[in-house]
Write an enzyme that holds these catalytic residues in place. Structure first.
Site, PDB file in Angstrom:
ATOM      1  N   HIS A  73      36.226 -64.165  22.111  1.00 22.82           N
ATOM      2  CA  HIS A  73      36.497 -63.217  21.019  1.00 22.82           C
ATOM      3  C   HIS A  73      37.994 -62.968  20.822  1.00 22.82           C
ATOM      4  CE1 HIS A  73      36.471 -59.880  24.151  1.00 22.82           C
ATOM      5  NE2 HIS A  73      37.476 -59.501  23.391  1.00 22.82           N
ATOM      6  N   ASP A 112      31.280 -65.805  26.042  1.00 24.92           N
ATOM      7  CA  ASP A 112      32.541 -65.185  25.628  1.00 24.92           C
ATOM      8  C   ASP A 112      33.737 -65.688  26.435  1.00 24.92           C
ATOM      9  OD1 ASP A 112      34.286 -63.719  24.154  1.00 24.92           O
ATOM     10  OD2 ASP A 112      33.596 -61.751  24.823  1.00 24.92           O
ATOM     11  N   SER A 166      41.503 -57.757  26.985  1.00 29.56           N
ATOM     12  CA  SER A 166      40.515 -58.838  27.018  1.00 29.56           C
ATOM     13  C   SER A 166      41.161 -60.171  27.365  1.00 29.56           C
ATOM     14  CB  SER A 166      39.834 -58.976  25.656  1.00 29.56           C
ATOM     15  OG  SER A 166      38.782 -58.060  25.521  1.00 29.56           O
TER      16      SER A 166
END
Length: 357
Positions: free
Chosen positions: A95, A126, A209
């Protein structure tokens, strides 16, 4: 539980870093109850000593691991990444990179940005791997730890670029292990259901992230990916609840991408169907309707057909497509499981040998 990705600064995410305090007492009273005169002086000396040792541990970890962490610019998005090897491969979240193919990467320790290009993305877990056109001086591969030894209460540091602040470090503990968490599809989310995630109290903010969650042995034990949100707060942050993809999953997926250019063995169980959530007469989720069930897939081989509604997988009630994904995440390809489903007005069961995602 709702979770949000920790990529963009505009996402309503928050978590807190739980402090770790260690106090050691030395000396004491004699068995006769007399005061030796030593306890007060010894206690005063011991607490700062232990505190300094913990501080030294933190700083050593930062010196060891921060040179392995990078900031990734992907279009208008910003995230983090970890140097996987000495050949310029960087592992991050799918992402974070979105649909972009080229990126600007800056080492957390500074220097000029370097161009990187996509090797492959695997949204189902992911994770993604990009490769630098040239390896900046001082960037060094991270050392990944053993996921099996990660346990509740361990002190951890999260390193990345929260809110664009490159090279930031927060601290907390491992709050839990073995969590199965589903990511939404809004704002570029992958919709992935990820098993065995590490829950942490270390702050996971937008931009974290793809970075590093590390232990005090300077080992990366996970890739920070999600932060919880509280629906009762309008989707606002639920403080102190973040999630990281475990190191074992990172090594499995990134290793395949680097060797083969793609993931060839997910290790994830599947029914090999296309499905959708159905509602009952009271508009409550009531199962997963089979839209497609190829004859050579796991469900198709067991006799399931389009129109069937799956209501149970093994001992787990199935009400939504997400609950089905989460149930499958704890299983393995080749495992046999009883699927309960409704065809017309009749409830039936079938033994399914699970396929692979």
């Amino acid at each position: 539980m709702d979770v949000s990705r920790a990529r963009r600064a505009r996402l309503p995410l928050a978590a807190f870093a739980a402090g770790a305090c260690v106090v050691a007492l030395a000396g004491g009273r004699s068995s006769s109850g007399g005061d030796t005169g030593a306890p007060e002086r010894s206690t005063q000396a011991a607490a700062p000593l232990v505190s300094n040792e913990l501080q030294d541990d933190y700083q050593a970890v930062i010196r060891n691991v921060l040179p392995s962490v990078v900031q990734i610019e992907a279009g208008d998005s910003l995230g983090s990444g970890v140097a996987y090897d000495g050949n310029g491969h960087i592992v991050t979240n799918a992402h974070v990179i979105g649909q972009e193919k080229t990126f600007k990467v800056t080492a957390a320790t500074g220097g000029q940005p370097v161009t990187a290009r996509l090797v492959s993305s695997y949204p189902e877990q992911d994770l993604a791997v990009i490769k630098l056109d040239s390896v900046p001086q001082g960037l060094r591969p991270a050392r990944f730890g053993n996921s099996a030894t990660v346990d509740m209460g361990q002190i951890v540091l999260a390193m990345g670029s929260p809110l664009g602040l490159s090279g930031s470090v927060t601290q907390g503990i491992v709050s839990a292990t073995g969590r199965t968490v589903s990511e939404g599809r809004t704002d570029g989310g992958t919709g992935a259901t990820i098993a065995n995630m590490v829950q942490t109290s270390a702050a996971i903010n937008p931009g974290n992230s793809g970075g590093a969650l590390v232990n005090l042995d300077s080992e990366v034990i996970g890739i920070p990916t999600l932060a919880a949100t509280d629906p009762e707060l309008g989707g606002g942050a639920a403080a102190g609840i973040g999630f990281a993809i475990p190191a074992s999953t990172v090594r499995t997926i990134a290793g395949q991408i680097i060797r083969n250019g793609r993931v060839t063995d997910s290790g994830r169980a599947a029914l090999n169907i296309t499905g959708r959530t159905v509602l009952d007469d009271d508009y409550r989720p009531a199962g997963v309707a089979v839209v497609e069930a190829p004859a050579d897939g796991a469900a198709g081989k067991a006799g399931l057909k389009p129109g069937d509604v799956i209501t149970r997988l093994g001992a787990t009630d199935i009400t939504t497509i997400t609950s089905l994904s989460e149930a499958l995440a704890s299983m393995t390809p080749g495992e046999k499981v009883t699927v309960t489903y409704v065809r017309g007005t009749t409830t039936r069961e079938a033994e399914v040998t699970l396929g692979e995602l």
